[in-house]
Design a protein around this motif. Structure first.
Motif, PDB file in Angstrom:
ATOM      1  N   GLN A 247      18.703   4.138   2.102  1.00 42.56           N
ATOM      2  CA  GLN A 247      17.695   3.593   1.191  1.00 42.56           C
ATOM      3  C   GLN A 247      16.511   4.556   1.053  1.00 42.56           C
ATOM      4  O   GLN A 247      15.997   4.786  -0.059  1.00 42.56           O
ATOM      5  CB  GLN A 247      17.217   2.238   1.695  1.00 42.56           C
ATOM      6  N   LEU A 248      16.054   5.086   2.198  1.00 41.75           N
ATOM      7  CA  LEU A 248      14.925   6.020   2.153  1.00 41.75           C
ATOM      8  C   LEU A 248      15.282   7.280   1.370  1.00 41.75           C
ATOM      9  O   LEU A 248      14.460   7.809   0.607  1.00 41.75           O
ATOM     10  CB  LEU A 248      14.510   6.379   3.581  1.00 41.75           C
TER      11      LEU A 248
ATOM     12  N   SER B 280      10.471  -0.028  -6.322  1.00 37.77           N
ATOM     13  CA  SER B 280      10.872   0.177  -7.720  1.00 37.77           C
ATOM     14  C   SER B 280       9.729  -0.180  -8.665  1.00 37.77           C
ATOM     15  O   SER B 280       9.486   0.522  -9.662  1.00 37.77           O
ATOM     16  CB  SER B 280      12.104  -0.670  -8.030  1.00 37.77           C
ATOM     17  N   MET B 281       8.998  -1.248  -8.371  1.00 37.33           N
ATOM     18  CA  MET B 281       7.874  -1.657  -9.213  1.00 37.33           C
ATOM     19  C   MET B 281       6.777  -0.589  -9.194  1.00 37.33           C
ATOM     20  O   MET B 281       6.188  -0.258 -10.239  1.00 37.33           O
ATOM     21  CB  MET B 281       7.320  -2.981  -8.705  1.00 37.33           C
ATOM     22  N   ILE B 282       6.520   0.000  -8.010  1.00 32.92           N
ATOM     23  CA  ILE B 282       5.476   1.020  -7.910  1.00 32.92           C
ATOM     24  C   ILE B 282       5.841   2.245  -8.740  1.00 32.92           C
ATOM     25  O   ILE B 282       5.041   2.765  -9.527  1.00 32.92           O
ATOM     26  CB  ILE B 282       5.264   1.402  -6.428  1.00 32.92           C
TER      27      ILE B 282
ATOM     28  N   ALA C 242       0.814  -1.215   0.000  1.00 35.85           N
ATOM     29  CA  ALA C 242       0.000   0.000   0.000  1.00 35.85           C
ATOM     30  C   ALA C 242       0.843   1.258   0.000  1.00 35.85           C
ATOM     31  O   ALA C 242       0.311   2.357  -0.130  1.00 35.85           O
ATOM     32  CB  ALA C 242      -0.928  -0.002   1.217  1.00 35.85           C
ATOM     33  N   SER C 243       2.161   1.116   0.144  1.00 33.23           N
ATOM     34  CA  SER C 243       3.017   2.300   0.226  1.00 33.23           C
ATOM     35  C   SER C 243       4.419   1.922  -0.223  1.00 33.23           C
ATOM     36  O   SER C 243       4.711   0.751  -0.530  1.00 33.23           O
ATOM     37  CB  SER C 243       3.032   2.837   1.649  1.00 33.23           C
TER      38      SER C 243
ATOM     39  N   VAL D  87      12.224   0.631   3.647  1.00 34.17           N
ATOM     40  CA  VAL D  87      11.716   0.768   2.277  1.00 34.17           C
ATOM     41  C   VAL D  87      11.103  -0.554   1.835  1.00 34.17           C
ATOM     42  O   VAL D  87      11.672  -1.627   2.068  1.00 34.17           O
ATOM     43  CB  VAL D  87      12.859   1.182   1.331  1.00 34.17           C
ATOM     44  N   SER D  88       9.948  -0.471   1.165  1.00 34.92           N
ATOM     45  CA  SER D  88       9.316  -1.684   0.654  1.00 34.92           C
ATOM     46  C   SER D  88      10.160  -2.262  -0.479  1.00 34.92           C
ATOM     47  O   SER D  88      10.721  -1.521  -1.297  1.00 34.92           O
ATOM     48  CB  SER D  88       7.907  -1.382   0.143  1.00 34.92           C
ATOM     49  N   GLU D  89      10.219  -3.558  -0.516  1.00 37.40           N
ATOM     50  CA  GLU D  89      10.974  -4.191  -1.604  1.00 37.40           C
ATOM     51  C   GLU D  89      10.296  -3.995  -2.962  1.00 37.40           C
ATOM     52  O   GLU D  89      10.873  -4.292  -3.999  1.00 37.40           O
ATOM     53  CB  GLU D  89      11.155  -5.682  -1.319  1.00 37.40           C
TER      54      GLU D  89
END
Length: 972
Positions: free
Chosen positions: A952-953, A908-910, A895-896, A903-905
């Protein structure tokens, strides 16, 4: 592109007194006119006809001394039956016209061509001037209407014989047919009896003697009752003689004696001569049509008026023709050029604008026959087409309409087909243009191809006839700036068609091949005798050289055969290289190119001072494949252009060999469609299945998939047996009808991409049926950026319930809203194979998103759920993040850009999804979502002490800020 209209001919008198034969798909002469069904068209009342220069219905009765001729009841009934038979015979539609709909009638789309009165002096102009020039009627000579043909001449003399002449494609058959049908419906009151004769029919009778009365009675049985009154009919009798070039007339008294008795038997040509001399039935009116080369067969003293058929020399006539034919009323699902009147009007408006702004297409449509070809091509491109119809078949049928039964010169003993002569001469010019990549030809180029190999007086005579009668049909003077004084093919696609015909007919031969063929024929004639003699001598004399000579005689035919095989391979190589030219990789597909050439290109044109683009000949290989199909070969055989089965087999094998090497490479979408269109034109499923067996990925993204293109793809790939790893039809302007057409292809696909196609809830019915099909093997279905709405997803859920193959479903940006996500949450457990579900950017709130997330966590197979870019609050996003970490197993919820403090893995896809869809998404809404995600990133960066996570952020923040800069400020 520029295209057009005309008719073929054949015997059209024989058998009119008997019960009419049912249409057989090819009524040679009866092409240009059509009327309503017999039961709907009573004879007698005037009918409404669209005319530009008047109508023969205006004809006033000729002055005469007699009252009604056929007063008796039996005579009146005979004339009435004669009218009915003529109307029935001349109203029949050929197969080529039936494509315009089951209720299409040519009388509702008829426009008279311009007829200009000419003088005998003008007929003496040089053949070169007559060949390619077309001039508007001089100001002092207004055009003639049909109603004025038999008006008194300038000196007040009554006109009894009128000769109308025009080159191939000018509409001679149209005018004759129209005049006959006008009389059938009572619109020629000046004539109480009209008797049409086909000169082709009369020429087929040979030297067998027959009287005029016998000729009439054999063809029009009801007229037996009125034959005794024919001599007394005077000026109320009209003979129509169509195609005078088919008759060899001799007006010398030594050749044709005088005869005034209609009952006296004689050769048909002699009867026609005495009719034209006005020695037989001197007061009867005669209308003659002929090609220009045969005008001199009638001495001018026997002709009262000459009329030159000038076609549609006025652009307004062309517009009127297109408006009438393209705006036919809807008559069922399979008819009508387009679905709605507004679409048809738009088509006509675009064509009219192109006629005004592009003078070369107006020059082509000067010929009424090419106006027909324009309409037939547009109908092929935009309307549902009959099964098996191809672009090549349209061009082949067009040539049959104009050249069927036509010989070059009836006086020549070779009886050479006009189309065969055109294929040899114009085909040579066309192929030389394709091979040297040019479309403009100088007079020397044309002259060289026409006069190549001409040595005898007879050959020069044939060339003279062709120049006067048919050269203007194929070539037109170029009117484009910078190319004045050159010639172009009247229709650009006709150059590629004739070049392909020149190749498949085997007319292109090298000098080595010609010499080799002559040597082989010579060896074949004497080889057996020489071999026998050498065999005897070898036994008597011990000469070791003789067996060697003996074997050489056997080798010559084999060597020549290999030379022919090498030639075929060279042709196939050239064709395949033309098909896969890298220079053409990023232009439109050939079907869009054809539409643009007819309708014009909306938007700014290329500046005249810019360097010209390289000529493109992508239709050449397509036509080569189409001409090898059985149907087109059968039609060409009727035109005197036979293609042998053995040649077809060898050409197909050579093409297959070359395609096997080059056809495996990945092609851009437009070129891939051209490649499939080639297979569609070839109409050989076995050939296509073998060549396309290596095709695993069908990528047509960005190609505008019209109904025709959907039909092409389905016809070529729908019957294959191997699975397609991926079918990508993103941004193809597909509609539900296209989905239904492509269903056989979808059933072979494992991954199916239908993004950006404006598919609504109606399309979901077809997608539901696809998912429920027992042969469905789709594992990935991408439907993002389509307005499916909650109503559509309800139908999709019905398909998901019974489907066992689908594992990945993308409903990104499909307008589901809260209702759509709640439906998914309620019925998601009915499917047990789904592994990934993307419902991002659907405007859903916290409640619906949380319900779907809980259902996903409980789903037995679902692994990933996309919920980003929905209308989620900060608390909602936090609840979804917490839900992902409360239990082991279950689907992961994205969702984020963050998960917890990290950071969500999937960040990059989003962001890649956002970048890919920027052109189709609302930038203001996207900016708002990105700003919320950026705030999450900044908050998490401030809350963590881990330097690695901070780095990363920061990196992801930089990516988001770059996207925001790309979107610009809120007011931009």
């Amino acid at each position: 592109m520029r295209w057009g209209h005309h008719l073929s001919r054949a015997s059209w008198g024989c058998g009119l007194g008997r019960t009419p034969r049912p249409p057989d798909g090819h009524i040679p002469f009866l092409i240009h006119w059509s009327w309503l069904p017999k039961e709907d068209r009573p004879l007698g009342p005037l009918r409404a006809f669209v005319r530009h220069h008047g109508s023969s219905a205006d004809t006033a009765p000729l002055s005469g001394r007699h009252g009604p001729l056929f007063r008796s009841a039996s005579a009146a009934e005979a004339i009435h039956q004669h009218r009915q038979n003529l109307a029935e015979w001349f109203s029949r539609l050929p197969r080529e016209e039936r494509q315009f709909g089951p209720t299409f009638a040519l009388d509702t789309a008829h426009v008279d061509p311009v007829i200009r009165e000419s003088t005998p002096d003008e007929l003496l102009r040089s053949s070169s001037a007559l060949a390619l020039d077309h001039q508007s009627p001089p100001a002092g000579l207004p055009p003639l209407a049909l109603s004025q043909l038999f008006n008194p001449d300038a000196c007040g003399r009554q006109v009894q014989t009128v000769v109308l002449y025009g080159t191939v494609g000018m509409g001679k058959s149209t005018l004759v047919r129209k005049m006959v049908l006008d009389w059938c419906y009572g619109q020629l009151p000046a004539f109480e009896l009209l008797i049409p004769f086909s000169c082709e029919d009369l020429s087929s009778l040979g030297p067998a003697p027959a009287s005029l009365c016998q000729l009439v009675a054999q063809r029009y049985t009801p007229l037996k009752e009125v034959l005794p009154l024919m001599s007394a009919a005077g000026s109320r009798l009209l003979f129509v003689l169509h195609g005078l070039e088919r008759l060899n007339l001799d007006f010398r008294l030594a050749g044709t004696g005088l005869c005034s008795d209609p009952k006296e038997p004689g050769v048909p040509a002699a009867i026609i001569v005495n009719l034209l001399r006005k020695y037989m039935l001197p007061e009867a009116r005669i209308l003659v049509t002929t090609r220009p080369s045969a005008i001199g067969r009638i001495p001018s003293k026997y002709v009262g008026r000459y009329g030159e058929i000038c076609g549609f020399s006025d652009t307004n006539l062309q517009k009127l023709y297109f408006q009438l034919r393209l705006n036919q009323p809807d008559c069922g699902h399979s008819a009508g050029i387009l679905a709605t009147p507004a679409q048809r009007d738009h088509l006509v408006q675009m064509l009219s604008r192109n006629l005004e702004g592009h003078h070369q297409i107006a020059t082509a449509c000067f010929l009424p026959s090419y106006c027909w070809l324009v309409c037939a091509t547009l109908h092929f491109l935009h309307a549902p087409m009959p099964a098996g119809q191809t672009l090549t078949s349209i061009y082949t049928s067009f040539l049959r309409l104009n050249f069927s039964g036509e010989t070059l010169d009836s006086a020549d003993p070779s009886n050479l087909s006009l189309m065969a002569y055109a294929a040899r001469t114009m085909g040579k010019l066309a192929y030389e243009g394709v091979s040297s990549r040019k479309t403009y030809f100088s007079e020397e180029d044309v002259q060289g191809c026409l006069e190549a190999g001409i040595k005898t007086e007879e050959e020069f005579q044939l060339l003279y006839v062709f120049r006067r009668d048919a050269l203007r049909f194929f070539l037109a003077p170029c009117v484009e700036p910078g190319h004045l004084g050159t010639f172009v093919f009247t229709v650009p696609a006709m150059q590629e068609y004739l070049a392909a015909l020149y190749i498949v007919l085997g007319l292109r031969k090298t000098t080595l091949q010609r010499v080799g063929k002559e040597v082989t024929e010579l060896v074949g004639r004497v080889g057996e005798d020489v071999s026998l003699v050498l065999g005897i001598v070898a036994k008597l004399l011990p000469l070791r050289i003789l067996p060697l000579l003996f074997n050489l005689l056997k080798v010559v035919p084999r060597v020549f055969g290999r030379m022919v095989g090498k030639s075929r391979e060279a042709v196939a190589q050239a064709m395949v290289l033309e098909m896969f030219r890298e220079e053409d990789y990023y232009n439109d597909d050939v079907l869009d190119q054809m539409g643009a050439s007819i309708l014009g290109v909306e938007g700014p044109r290329r500046h005249p001072d810019e360097p010209p683009e390289d000529e493109v000949f992508e239709l050449f290989p397509v036509f080569m494949g189409g001409l090898l199909s059985a149907h087109n070969r059968a039609v060409l055989a009727q035109l005197g252009c036979s293609i042998k089965n053995l040649d077809v087999l060898e050409n197909a094998q050579a093409i297959k060999k070359k395609l096997g090497k080059l056809g495996r490479q990945a092609l851009p979408p437009s070129e891939l469609l051209d490649y499939l269109f080639f297979h569609y034109e070839f109409q050989n499923q076995r050939f296509s299945a073998e060549v396309l067996s290596s095709l695993r990925r069908l990528n047509l993204a960005g190609v505008r998939m019209t109904p025709l293109k959907c039909t092409v793809v389905a016809a070529v790939l729908g019957s294959g047996k191997h699975a397609l790893d991926e079918v990508n039809l993103a941004s193809c302007q597909l509609d539900p009808a296209g989905l239904r057409t492509l269903m056989p292809v979808f059933l072979r696909a494992r991954k199916l991409g239908l993004q950006l196609n404006s598919l609504g809830p109606e399309a979901c019915r077809d997608l539901r049926d696809l998912l429920l099909h027992d042969q469905c093997q789709i594992t990935t279905l991408r439907l993002s950026n389509n307005p499916l709405t909650a109503a559509g997803v309800a139908l999709l859920l019905e398909g998901l319930t019974g489907n066992t193959s689908l594992t990945h479903l993308s409903l990104l940006h499909t307008g589901l809203g809260d209702e759509g996500l709640e439906l998914l949450a309620a019925q998601l457990d009915h499917n047990h194979q789904l592994q990934e579900l993307n419902v991002a950017y659907n405007g859903a709130g916290d409640k619906a998103a949380l319900a779907l997330a809980k259902a996903a966590r409980e789903h037995p197979s679902l692994e990933l759920l996309h919920l980003y870019f929905n209308e989620l609050s900060s608390e909602g996003r936090q609840v979804l993040r917490d839900l992902g970490g409360t239990a082991e197993g279950g689907a992961r919820v994205v969702a984020s850009l963050t998960e917890g403090a990290a950071v969500s893995e999937y960040w990059s896809m989003i962001l890649s999804e956002v970048q890919r869809n920027l052109n189709s998404w609302d930038w203001t809404r996207v900016r708002r979502h990105l700003e919320l995600l950026l705030r999450d990133l900044e908050d998490n960066r401030g809350a963590t002490l881990n330097p690695w996570r901070k780095a990363q952020l920061l990196r992801v923040e930089g990516e988001v800020k770059a996207l925001l800069e790309q979107l610009g400020s809120p007011g931009s």
